[in-house]
Design an enzyme around this catalytic site. Sequence first.
Site, PDB file in Angstrom:
ATOM      1  N   LYS A 203       0.832  -1.204   0.000  1.00  0.00           N
ATOM      2  CA  LYS A 203       0.000   0.000   0.000  1.00  0.00           C
ATOM      3  C   LYS A 203       0.875   1.267   0.000  1.00  0.00           C
ATOM      4  O   LYS A 203       2.082   1.197   0.278  1.00  0.00           O
ATOM      5  CB  LYS A 203      -0.883  -0.013   1.251  1.00  0.00           C
ATOM      6  CG  LYS A 203      -1.848  -1.191   1.347  1.00  0.00           C
ATOM      7  CD  LYS A 203      -2.707  -1.019   2.595  1.00  0.00           C
ATOM      8  CE  LYS A 203      -3.681  -2.161   2.795  1.00  0.00           C
ATOM      9  NZ  LYS A 203      -4.657  -1.852   3.859  1.00  0.00           N
TER      10      LYS A 203
ATOM     11  N   GLU B  43      -9.565 -11.438  -6.682  1.00  0.00           N
ATOM     12  CA  GLU B  43      -8.655 -10.292  -6.582  1.00  0.00           C
ATOM     13  C   GLU B  43      -7.481 -10.422  -7.565  1.00  0.00           C
ATOM     14  O   GLU B  43      -7.100  -9.441  -8.207  1.00  0.00           O
ATOM     15  CB  GLU B  43      -8.148 -10.150  -5.134  1.00  0.00           C
ATOM     16  CG  GLU B  43      -9.264  -9.697  -4.192  1.00  0.00           C
ATOM     17  CD  GLU B  43      -8.827  -9.604  -2.734  1.00  0.00           C
ATOM     18  OE1 GLU B  43      -7.636  -9.807  -2.431  1.00  0.00           O
ATOM     19  OE2 GLU B  43      -9.701  -9.312  -1.897  1.00  0.00           O
TER      20      GLU B  43
ATOM     21  N   TYR C  79     -12.605  -3.062  -2.230  1.00  0.00           N
ATOM     22  CA  TYR C  79     -13.114  -2.926  -0.854  1.00  0.00           C
ATOM     23  C   TYR C  79     -14.642  -2.820  -0.850  1.00  0.00           C
ATOM     24  O   TYR C  79     -15.206  -1.991  -0.126  1.00  0.00           O
ATOM     25  CB  TYR C  79     -12.486  -1.704  -0.183  1.00  0.00           C
ATOM     26  CG  TYR C  79     -11.018  -1.876   0.167  1.00  0.00           C
ATOM     27  CD1 TYR C  79     -10.574  -2.954   0.935  1.00  0.00           C
ATOM     28  CD2 TYR C  79     -10.063  -0.941  -0.247  1.00  0.00           C
ATOM     29  CE1 TYR C  79      -9.231  -3.105   1.268  1.00  0.00           C
ATOM     30  CE2 TYR C  79      -8.720  -1.091   0.077  1.00  0.00           C
ATOM     31  CZ  TYR C  79      -8.310  -2.174   0.843  1.00  0.00           C
ATOM     32  OH  TYR C  79      -6.984  -2.327   1.183  1.00  0.00           O
TER      33      TYR C  79
ATOM     34  N   HIS D 241      -1.838  -5.378   1.958  1.00  0.00           N
ATOM     35  CA  HIS D 241      -3.115  -6.097   1.819  1.00  0.00           C
ATOM     36  C   HIS D 241      -2.827  -7.559   1.573  1.00  0.00           C
ATOM     37  O   HIS D 241      -1.889  -7.902   0.846  1.00  0.00           O
ATOM     38  CB  HIS D 241      -3.932  -5.546   0.640  1.00  0.00           C
ATOM     39  CG  HIS D 241      -5.067  -6.458   0.259  1.00  0.00           C
ATOM     40  ND1 HIS D 241      -6.259  -6.485   0.952  1.00  0.00           N
ATOM     41  CD2 HIS D 241      -5.165  -7.421  -0.704  1.00  0.00           C
ATOM     42  CE1 HIS D 241      -7.052  -7.405   0.419  1.00  0.00           C
ATOM     43  NE2 HIS D 241      -6.412  -7.989  -0.586  1.00  0.00           N
TER      44      HIS D 241
ATOM     45  N   ASN E 112      -1.612   0.399   7.334  1.00  0.00           N
ATOM     46  CA  ASN E 112      -1.140  -0.936   7.737  1.00  0.00           C
ATOM     47  C   ASN E 112      -0.388  -1.674   6.619  1.00  0.00           C
ATOM     48  O   ASN E 112      -0.318  -2.887   6.601  1.00  0.00           O
ATOM     49  CB  ASN E 112      -2.288  -1.766   8.316  1.00  0.00           C
ATOM     50  CG  ASN E 112      -3.433  -1.942   7.348  1.00  0.00           C
ATOM     51  OD1 ASN E 112      -3.350  -1.489   6.204  1.00  0.00           O
ATOM     52  ND2 ASN E 112      -4.488  -2.588   7.781  1.00  0.00           N
TER      53      ASN E 112
HETATM   54  P1  IDP Z   1      -7.794  -6.318   6.231  1.00  0.00           P
HETATM   55  O1  IDP Z   1      -6.947  -5.370   5.412  1.00  0.00           O
HETATM   56  O2  IDP Z   1      -7.060  -6.795   7.452  1.00  0.00           O
HETATM   57  O3  IDP Z   1      -8.371  -7.451   5.418  1.00  0.00           O
HETATM   58  P2  IDP Z   1     -10.429  -5.059   6.153  1.00  0.00           P
HETATM   59  O4  IDP Z   1     -11.451  -5.106   7.236  1.00  0.00           O
HETATM   60  O5  IDP Z   1     -10.711  -5.818   4.901  1.00  0.00           O
HETATM   61  O6  IDP Z   1      -9.040  -5.478   6.816  1.00  0.00           O
HETATM   62  O7  IDP Z   1     -10.219  -3.526   5.810  1.00  0.00           O
HETATM   63  C1  IDP Z   1      -9.527  -3.148   4.653  1.00  0.00           C
HETATM   64  C2  IDP Z   1      -8.651  -1.946   4.959  1.00  0.00           C
HETATM   65  O8  IDP Z   1      -9.492  -0.826   5.281  1.00  0.00           O
HETATM   66  C3  IDP Z   1      -7.748  -2.115   6.181  1.00  0.00           C
HETATM   67  O9  IDP Z   1      -6.551  -2.808   5.884  1.00  0.00           O
HETATM   68  C4  IDP Z   1      -7.513  -0.685   6.577  1.00  0.00           C
HETATM   69  O10 IDP Z   1      -6.507  -0.101   5.747  1.00  0.00           O
HETATM   70  C5  IDP Z   1      -8.855  -0.026   6.271  1.00  0.00           C
HETATM   71  N1  IDP Z   1      -9.718   0.008   7.457  1.00  0.00           N
HETATM   72  C6  IDP Z   1     -10.346  -1.038   8.043  1.00  0.00           C
HETATM   73  N2  IDP Z   1     -11.050  -0.650   9.119  1.00  0.00           N
HETATM   74  C7  IDP Z   1     -10.866   0.689   9.209  1.00  0.00           C
HETATM   75  C8  IDP Z   1     -11.354   1.683  10.123  1.00  0.00           C
HETATM   76  O11 IDP Z   1     -12.114   1.421  11.084  1.00  0.00           O
HETATM   77  N3  IDP Z   1     -10.945   2.972   9.883  1.00  0.00           N
HETATM   78  C9  IDP Z   1     -10.137   3.294   8.838  1.00  0.00           C
HETATM   79  N4  IDP Z   1      -9.659   2.388   7.967  1.00  0.00           N
HETATM   80  C10 IDP Z   1     -10.012   1.099   8.139  1.00  0.00           C
HETATM   81 MG    MG Z   2      -9.743  -7.398   3.898  1.00  0.00          MG
END
Ligand code: IDP
Ligand code: MG
Length: 153
Positions: free
Chosen positions: A9, A126, A49, A115, A112
Amino acid sequence: MERTLAILKPSCIERSLIGEIINRIEKRGIIIQGMKMIRMTEEMCRAHYSHLVEKPFFPELVKQMTCTPVIVICLAGVEVVRVFREMTGVTNGRNALPGTLRGDFCVSGQMNIVHASDSVENAQAEVARFFSPEELFDYVPENLNFLYGAGEI
Ligand code: IDP
Ligand code: MG
């Protein structure tokens, strides 16, 4: 063998962690079958997403994912979807275990860095979304017999 999708990312690109992450992937023994730098668009974020489009933070997520190019990587291996997901760690870097990519290299739930596809079904969709068939290379590494033992593949 399975395939899964990794995205380095903007938070990974900006923090100069591209080499660190690819190094970890290679050292683990995960096979790279495709890799390129692209700029994600809002439309691509909506597809990738789709489970988050109704969330209040979605506009911010789009901003984050489109602010620099990203690197998309197709990974291959036995059970690689689960292996790479576990290697990535939980969503919030502050909760991710040490030894995971997020647990070692970030402290944020948003920034973070990586992905990882979360299921075999999503991984297939994907990989197909980000790569055309000609961009994927189903080659057999010379060391395959040292990555896996007899009967594992
Ligand atoms: P993942 O990346 O661990 O699979 P997901 O729930 O699929 O987690 O969320 C996708 C991405 O969206 C996360 O990696 C993060 O960058 C962002 N994200 C998830 N939850 C939040 C939130 O509560 N606030 C802001 N960004 C979020
Ligand atoms: Mg995810």
